[in-house]
Structure formats: structure tokens, C-alpha cells
Design an enzyme around this catalytic site. Structure first.
Site, PDB file in Angstrom:
ATOM      1  N   SER A 181      -1.272 -12.919   7.793  1.00  0.00           N
ATOM      2  CA  SER A 181      -0.311 -12.629   6.723  1.00  0.00           C
ATOM      3  C   SER A 181       0.348 -11.269   6.966  1.00  0.00           C
ATOM      4  CB  SER A 181      -1.011 -12.636   5.360  1.00  0.00           C
ATOM      5  OG  SER A 181      -2.124 -11.767   5.366  1.00  0.00           O
ATOM      6  N   PHE A 211     -12.205  -6.135   7.029  1.00  0.00           N
ATOM      7  CA  PHE A 211     -10.929  -5.436   6.867  1.00  0.00           C
ATOM      8  C   PHE A 211      -9.927  -6.246   6.052  1.00  0.00           C
ATOM      9  CE2 PHE A 211     -12.382  -3.755  11.028  1.00  0.00           C
ATOM     10  CZ  PHE A 211     -12.257  -2.403  10.784  1.00  0.00           C
ATOM     11  N   SER A 229     -11.322   3.157   0.475  1.00  0.00           N
ATOM     12  CA  SER A 229     -10.173   4.063   0.608  1.00  0.00           C
ATOM     13  C   SER A 229     -10.374   5.322  -0.225  1.00  0.00           C
ATOM     14  CB  SER A 229      -8.940   3.309   0.109  1.00  0.00           C
ATOM     15  OG  SER A 229      -7.857   4.188  -0.050  1.00  0.00           O
ATOM     16  N   TYR A 244      -4.179  -2.288  -6.451  1.00  0.00           N
ATOM     17  CA  TYR A 244      -4.782  -2.162  -5.109  1.00  0.00           C
ATOM     18  C   TYR A 244      -5.998  -1.226  -5.152  1.00  0.00           C
ATOM     19  CZ  TYR A 244      -5.711  -0.430  -0.460  1.00  0.00           C
ATOM     20  OH  TYR A 244      -6.363  -0.050   0.692  1.00  0.00           O
ATOM     21  N   LYS A 284     -10.386  -1.779  -4.618  1.00  0.00           N
ATOM     22  CA  LYS A 284     -11.349  -1.055  -3.769  1.00  0.00           C
ATOM     23  C   LYS A 284     -12.537  -0.583  -4.612  1.00  0.00           C
ATOM     24  CE  LYS A 284      -9.198  -1.659   0.050  1.00  0.00           C
ATOM     25  NZ  LYS A 284      -9.722  -2.654   1.007  1.00  0.00           N
ATOM     26  N   ARG A 290      -2.269  15.600   2.841  1.00  0.00           N
ATOM     27  CA  ARG A 290      -3.151  14.462   3.110  1.00  0.00           C
ATOM     28  C   ARG A 290      -3.997  14.761   4.339  1.00  0.00           C
ATOM     29  NH1 ARG A 290      -1.308  13.599  -1.066  1.00  0.00           N
ATOM     30  NH2 ARG A 290      -0.213  11.778  -1.873  1.00  0.00           N
ATOM     31  N   ASP A 340       2.054   9.570  -6.518  1.00  0.00           N
ATOM     32  CA  ASP A 340       1.504  10.417  -5.449  1.00  0.00           C
ATOM     33  C   ASP A 340       0.665  11.556  -6.036  1.00  0.00           C
ATOM     34  OD1 ASP A 340       2.348   9.149  -3.156  1.00  0.00           O
ATOM     35  OD2 ASP A 340       4.213  10.287  -2.978  1.00  0.00           O
TER      36      ASP A 340
HETATM   37  P1  NAD Z   1      -3.500  -4.679   7.956  1.00  0.00           P
HETATM   38  O1  NAD Z   1      -2.651  -5.369   6.953  1.00  0.00           O
HETATM   39  O2  NAD Z   1      -2.861  -4.224   9.216  1.00  0.00           O
HETATM   40  O3  NAD Z   1      -4.762  -5.580   8.329  1.00  0.00           O
HETATM   41  C1  NAD Z   1      -5.327  -6.508   7.445  1.00  0.00           C
HETATM   42  C2  NAD Z   1      -5.480  -7.819   8.185  1.00  0.00           C
HETATM   43  O4  NAD Z   1      -6.099  -8.754   7.308  1.00  0.00           O
HETATM   44  C3  NAD Z   1      -4.143  -8.419   8.612  1.00  0.00           C
HETATM   45  O5  NAD Z   1      -4.224  -8.835   9.968  1.00  0.00           O
HETATM   46  C4  NAD Z   1      -3.966  -9.619   7.685  1.00  0.00           C
HETATM   47  O6  NAD Z   1      -3.241 -10.674   8.306  1.00  0.00           O
HETATM   48  C5  NAD Z   1      -5.411  -9.989   7.391  1.00  0.00           C
HETATM   49  N1  NAD Z   1      -5.613 -10.687   6.104  1.00  0.00           N
HETATM   50  C6  NAD Z   1      -5.145 -10.336   4.891  1.00  0.00           C
HETATM   51  N2  NAD Z   1      -5.527 -11.240   3.962  1.00  0.00           N
HETATM   52  C7  NAD Z   1      -6.269 -12.168   4.612  1.00  0.00           C
HETATM   53  C8  NAD Z   1      -6.940 -13.361   4.217  1.00  0.00           C
HETATM   54  N3  NAD Z   1      -6.891 -13.810   2.954  1.00  0.00           N
HETATM   55  N4  NAD Z   1      -7.603 -14.070   5.151  1.00  0.00           N
HETATM   56  C9  NAD Z   1      -7.649 -13.662   6.447  1.00  0.00           C
HETATM   57  N5  NAD Z   1      -7.019 -12.570   6.883  1.00  0.00           N
HETATM   58  C10 NAD Z   1      -6.340 -11.818   5.985  1.00  0.00           C
HETATM   59  O7  NAD Z   1      -4.181  -3.445   7.194  1.00  0.00           O
HETATM   60  P2  NAD Z   1      -4.994  -2.225   7.788  1.00  0.00           P
HETATM   61  O8  NAD Z   1      -4.165  -1.001   7.618  1.00  0.00           O
HETATM   62  O9  NAD Z   1      -5.547  -2.565   9.107  1.00  0.00           O
HETATM   63  O10 NAD Z   1      -6.145  -2.129   6.698  1.00  0.00           O
HETATM   64  C11 NAD Z   1      -7.410  -2.745   6.904  1.00  0.00           C
HETATM   65  C12 NAD Z   1      -8.275  -2.492   5.705  1.00  0.00           C
HETATM   66  O11 NAD Z   1      -8.386  -1.083   5.484  1.00  0.00           O
HETATM   67  C13 NAD Z   1      -7.743  -3.052   4.386  1.00  0.00           C
HETATM   68  O12 NAD Z   1      -8.835  -3.514   3.630  1.00  0.00           O
HETATM   69  C14 NAD Z   1      -7.105  -1.863   3.729  1.00  0.00           C
HETATM   70  O13 NAD Z   1      -7.078  -1.997   2.333  1.00  0.00           O
HETATM   71  C15 NAD Z   1      -8.038  -0.761   4.148  1.00  0.00           C
HETATM   72  N6  NAD Z   1      -7.430   0.569   4.142  1.00  0.00           N
HETATM   73  C16 NAD Z   1      -6.283   0.796   4.828  1.00  0.00           C
HETATM   74  C17 NAD Z   1      -5.702   2.064   4.812  1.00  0.00           C
HETATM   75  C18 NAD Z   1      -4.397   2.327   5.526  1.00  0.00           C
HETATM   76  O14 NAD Z   1      -3.742   3.320   5.190  1.00  0.00           O
HETATM   77  N7  NAD Z   1      -3.994   1.521   6.495  1.00  0.00           N
HETATM   78  C19 NAD Z   1      -6.325   3.103   4.114  1.00  0.00           C
HETATM   79  C20 NAD Z   1      -7.518   2.835   3.416  1.00  0.00           C
HETATM   80  C21 NAD Z   1      -8.062   1.562   3.452  1.00  0.00           C
HETATM   81  C1  WQD Z   2       1.707  10.272   2.745  1.00  0.00           C
HETATM   82  C2  WQD Z   2       2.564  11.419   2.231  1.00  0.00           C
HETATM   83  C3  WQD Z   2       4.101  10.804   0.486  1.00  0.00           C
HETATM   84  C4  WQD Z   2       6.558   8.174   2.917  1.00  0.00           C
HETATM   85  C5  WQD Z   2      -1.450   5.420   1.103  1.00  0.00           C
HETATM   86  C6  WQD Z   2      -2.124   4.662  -0.014  1.00  0.00           C
HETATM   87  C7  WQD Z   2      -3.611   4.925   0.036  1.00  0.00           C
HETATM   88  C8  WQD Z   2      -4.170   4.627   1.426  1.00  0.00           C
HETATM   89  C9  WQD Z   2      -3.420   5.334   2.497  1.00  0.00           C
HETATM   90  C10 WQD Z   2      -4.933   2.360   1.528  1.00  0.00           C
HETATM   91  C11 WQD Z   2       2.718  11.407   0.714  1.00  0.00           C
HETATM   92  C12 WQD Z   2       4.842  11.249   1.727  1.00  0.00           C
HETATM   93  C13 WQD Z   2       5.583   9.046   2.498  1.00  0.00           C
HETATM   94  C14 WQD Z   2       7.899   8.621   2.987  1.00  0.00           C
HETATM   95  C15 WQD Z   2       7.186  10.790   2.224  1.00  0.00           C
HETATM   96  N1  WQD Z   2      -4.064   3.244   1.745  1.00  0.00           N
HETATM   97  N2  WQD Z   2       5.889  10.324   2.157  1.00  0.00           N
HETATM   98  N3  WQD Z   2       8.154   9.922   2.633  1.00  0.00           N
HETATM   99  O1  WQD Z   2       0.370   7.590  -0.237  1.00  0.00           O
HETATM  100  O2  WQD Z   2      -1.204   9.201   0.929  1.00  0.00           O
HETATM  101  O3  WQD Z   2      -1.699   6.813   0.930  1.00  0.00           O
HETATM  102  O4  WQD Z   2      -2.006   5.035   2.356  1.00  0.00           O
HETATM  103  O5  WQD Z   2      -5.977   2.455   0.964  1.00  0.00           O
HETATM  104  O6  WQD Z   2      -4.200   4.127  -0.926  1.00  0.00           O
HETATM  105  O7  WQD Z   2      -1.582   5.099  -1.254  1.00  0.00           O
HETATM  106  O8  WQD Z   2       0.158   7.617   2.306  1.00  0.00           O
HETATM  107  O9  WQD Z   2       1.726   7.558   4.178  1.00  0.00           O
HETATM  108  O10 WQD Z   2       2.456   6.600   1.963  1.00  0.00           O
HETATM  109  O11 WQD Z   2       2.202   9.062   2.192  1.00  0.00           O
HETATM  110  O12 WQD Z   2       7.485  11.944   1.910  1.00  0.00           O
HETATM  111  O13 WQD Z   2       8.835   7.879   3.328  1.00  0.00           O
HETATM  112  O14 WQD Z   2       3.882  11.275   2.751  1.00  0.00           O
HETATM  113  O15 WQD Z   2       4.726  11.288  -0.662  1.00  0.00           O
HETATM  114  O16 WQD Z   2       2.727  12.734   0.306  1.00  0.00           O
HETATM  115  P1  WQD Z   2      -0.554   7.875   0.867  1.00  0.00           P
HETATM  116  P2  WQD Z   2       1.685   7.616   2.713  1.00  0.00           P
END
Ligand code: NAD
Ligand code: WQD
Length: 340
Positions: A34, A81, A125, A150, A154, A231, A298
């Protein structure tokens, strides 16, 4: 050891698959694509020389999940993940997020119980901390009321897992990621957001490559030194390696309690302007940006206290912001020149 990686074609999942394979684990991936593509498998094979076993599986399909575990009875651990992760979209469509992030977790845990799979690593997260009372944030900081569905998924997921460890032989670690950025140094895999990126670093690299006209900096009137938000940006390979050591901790039964939580960050905060400057330095480009209004939701500043992960996991981030941005830029160039 056979490890199931759900969402293993995604951004963090694919880098973790590489780290797992390089540490000698046999990896099985399930993903519904997805938010990812099958091409990611090719990148993993190019880096590691090993093809993980892949199956298309939508984890929302309880019957299919049940069948999968019937067909794979020898799984030693799971790294979960798979989830939806766009904060804004979760506000628009909360039920999609509750279904995809919570139902899927419940189905997985039911299978863990039934098949006595004892080891689970969960993607949590730093969003669970909200606007922290003090910095750096330790794991004992209070979990604040979530400011998006979201974030709520978590928090609830951690509770669901904790409750499950109380009544079963499951042991679990929730890794609370700070802001993952960058790509594998080979540029064979990286972050590929669909549509307009929501996160800072992919927006920067897409602007630098000419795909976006201008980066909007969301606010310069925060109570920080330069007025932009702070951050804790962590290289995705450092994050990937944290999963390997967390998994080993469970497999070797070195965990202190059945459910543990660790911050995974660098411990260093960087402002938006510092990220822009560091990017300009490593890319040799000048970034087109302008300051606009704050983005709703934010928080001012967030960075991790990593002492617990350093001590208990024996893990510490090895790569700095510049290295992470260099890898993100290399990946962006590779994608635009060769992958699309
Ligand atoms: P991503 O979207 O790149 O990876 C998630 C993967 O899960 C994708 O390949 C998607 O196709 C798959 N997926 C989603 N729903 C599914 C389902 N129902 N069945 C099977 N597959 C499914 O995201 P990511 O950035 O790699 O994040 C991975 C995990 O880490 C997530 O749980 C996300 O919430 C968490 N996380 C991400 C961040 C971030 O900033 N990227 C920060 C904190 C936590
Ligand atoms: C970083 C900084 C923005 C985009 C998000 C989720 C968090 C976690 C990680 C999953 C902030 C600034 C951003 C832009 C900008 N994900 N910014 N211009 O918001 O810290 O965290 O990803 O769990 O839950 O909220 O990350 O990369 O969006 O922003 O100025 O076009 O960059 O304001 O200060 P964030 P981000």
C-alpha cells in the site's frame, strides 16, 4: 533464526531487512504494498546477495493472516513495521488508521499466542511523548494525550502489546523512533514517498532535484535559538541496526521485563535551518526555501535521551546528520536518474 518482517518493503522495514540478513538472520517479508513497491526486493538482493522470502499479504485480512502462520510454523520472531503513518491523513480518516494499525496488531498477537512466537519488536514513535515537559526525553516521560489518530494508534498499540505480555509467553520491545532520515549508503534502497512528501528531508531533496519548486519552512517564531523547530534526526541504518540488537536481546532472553520500551534517536537536536544548512553543505547546492506559517500540531523541540538504549541494548547511533543527508541526496539522485 527465521524472522518475519511485516511491512518489510517499506522505508524502515527494507533497511532493517538488510541489517538482519547481514547479521545472519533468515528473513520472511509480508507486505500489501500500500506504500511500497516490489522493486525494493531487488535493491535488498543487490546489497546483501540474498533474496528474502516475500508474500503479498494484507494484514487486515484475518483469515489470510491465520493461514500464513499455519503455513509458516517455524517463525522465531516478528518485527512489526506494517502500518499507515501519515499524521494528516489519520486526522481525515481515523477509522482507516485504527483498522490498519490496531486490527492488524491484534491479529498478529493472536497468532503469536496460538503458535507460541515469543519475540516481537514493535515500531513505536516519539510522537507518544507529545510536547515534552523537559529535554532530552527519557522513556519515563509521560505519554501525553495524542494529537492525532496516528499517534493514538501508537499509544494504544503499546498498551495492547503490554497487556498481551501479561497473559502469555510473549516478550516484546517497542522502539520509539525519533525522526528517521537517509538511505542505505549504496543508494539501492531509500525512502520513496508517494505524492508530495510530508516530511522535511524528502521535501528538501525533491526541491534540490527540481521536483518541487520551493521548501516551506513551517515557522521561525518558535522559542528555539533560530526560531525553527528542533528534532532528533536519525540515520535509517542506525535505526535498522537498533532492531537487530533489540531482537537479539529478546532471543537471548536478556530483557529485564516482558515488555520494554527504548528511545531510538541520536540524542542531538537539530533545527530546520540547521538541516537546510547541512544539506546545502553536503550537496553543494543552494536550496530554494521560504518561511511560512507554523504547521498545526508541530511541537517546538523533541530529542531523545538515549542512555537506556546505550546501556541496555549496547547500541548507539554511529552516523551524524551530514552523513544521513548525504545518503538521502545520493538516493534522490539515483531515483530520479535510474529508478523512475
Ligand atoms: P512505510 O510506509 O514506508 O512502511 C510500511 C510498510 O507497511 C509499507 O511497505 C506498506 O505497504 C506496509 N503495510 C501497510 N499496511 C499494511 C497491511 N495492512 N498489510 C501489509 N502491509 C502493510 O513506513 P516506514 O516509514 O517504514 O514506517 C514503518 C513503521 O515505523 C510504521 O509502523 C510507522 O508508523 C513507524 N514509524 C515511522 C516513522 C517515520 O518517520 N518514518 C517514525 C516513527 C515510527
Ligand atoms: C520535521 C520538521 C516541521 C516539512 C513526523 C511525525 C512523527 C514521526 C516522524 C511517525 C518540523 C518541519 C517539515 C516541510 C518544514 N512519524 N518541516 N517543512 O513532524 O517531526 O514527525 O515524522 O511516527 O509522528 O509527526 O517530522 O519531517 O514532518 O518535520 O519546515 O515541508 O520540519 O515543521 O519542524 P515530524 P517532519
Amino acid at each position: 533464526m527465521k524472522i518475519l518482517v511485516t511491512g518489510g518493503l517499506g522505508y524502515i522495514g527494507s533497511h532493517t531487512v538488510v541489517a538482519l540478513q547481514q547479521a545472519g538472520f533468515e528473513v520472511l517479508i509480508v507486505d500489501n504494498m500500500s506504500n511500497s513497491s516490489i522493486d525494493v526486493l531487488e535493491g535488498i538482493v543487490k546489497i546483501t546477495g540474498v533474496s528474502p522470502q516475500f508474500k503479498y499479504l494484507d494484514l487486515r485480512d484475518k483469515n489470510e493472516v491465520h493461514q500464513y502462520f499455519k503455513d509458516h510454523k517455524d517463525i522465531d520472531g516478528i518485527i512489526h513495521f506494517a502500518a499507515s503513518k501519515a499524521v494528516g491523513e489519520s486526522v481525515e480518516n481515523p477509522l482507516l488508521y485504527y483498522e490498519n494499525n490496531l486490527n492488524t496488531l491484534v491479529y498478529l498477537l493472536q497468532e503469536c499466542n496460538q503458535h507460541h512466537i515469543q519475540n516481537l519488536i514493535f515500531s513505536s514513535s516519539c510522537t507518544v511523548y507529545g510536547e515534552p515537559d523537559s529535554l532530552p526525553i527519557t522513556e519515563s516521560a509521560p505519554v501525553k494525550e495524542a494529537n492525532s489518530p496516528y499517534g493514538n494508534t501508537k499509544q494504544i498499540s503499546e498498551e495492547i502489546i503490554f497487556d498481551t505480555t501479561k497473559i502469555s509467553d510473549l516478550t516484546a520491545i517497542a522502539l520509539r523512533y525519533f525522526n528517521p532520515i537517509g538511505a542505505h549508503e549504496s543508494a539501492e534502497i531509500g525512502e520513496l514517498p508517494l505524492g508530495v512528501p510530508q516530511n522535511l528531508v524528502p521535501f528538501i531533496t525533491q526541491t534540490a532535484i527540481g521536483l518541487r519548486e520551493q521548501l516551506s519552512v513551517f515557522g521561525n517564531d518558535y522559542p528555539t535559538e533560530d526560531g525553527s523547530c528542533i528534532r532528533d534526526y536519525i540515520h535509517v541504518m542506525d535505526l535498522a541496526e537498533a532492531h537487530v540488537v533489540a531482537l537479539q536481546r529478546l532471543l537471548e532472553k536478556n530483557n529485564l521485563t516482558a515488555f520494554e520500551v527504548f528511545n531510538v534517536g541520536t540524542g542531538k537536536g537539530s533545527s530546520v535551518f540547521e538541516v537546510i544548512q547541512a544539506f546545502e553543505k553536503v550537496s553543494g547546492t543552494s536550496l530554494n526555501y521560504k518561511v511560512v506559517d507554523r504547521r498545526p500540531g508541530d511541537v517546538n523541540a523533541v530529542y531523545a535521551d538515549t542512555a537506556k538504549a546505550n546501556k541496555e541494548l549496547g547500541w548507539k547511533a554511529q552516523r551524524d546528520l551530514e552523513e544521513a543527508l548525504r545518503s538521502a541526496w545520493k538516493w534522490e539522485q539515483e531515483v530520479r536518474n535510474n529508478k523512475i
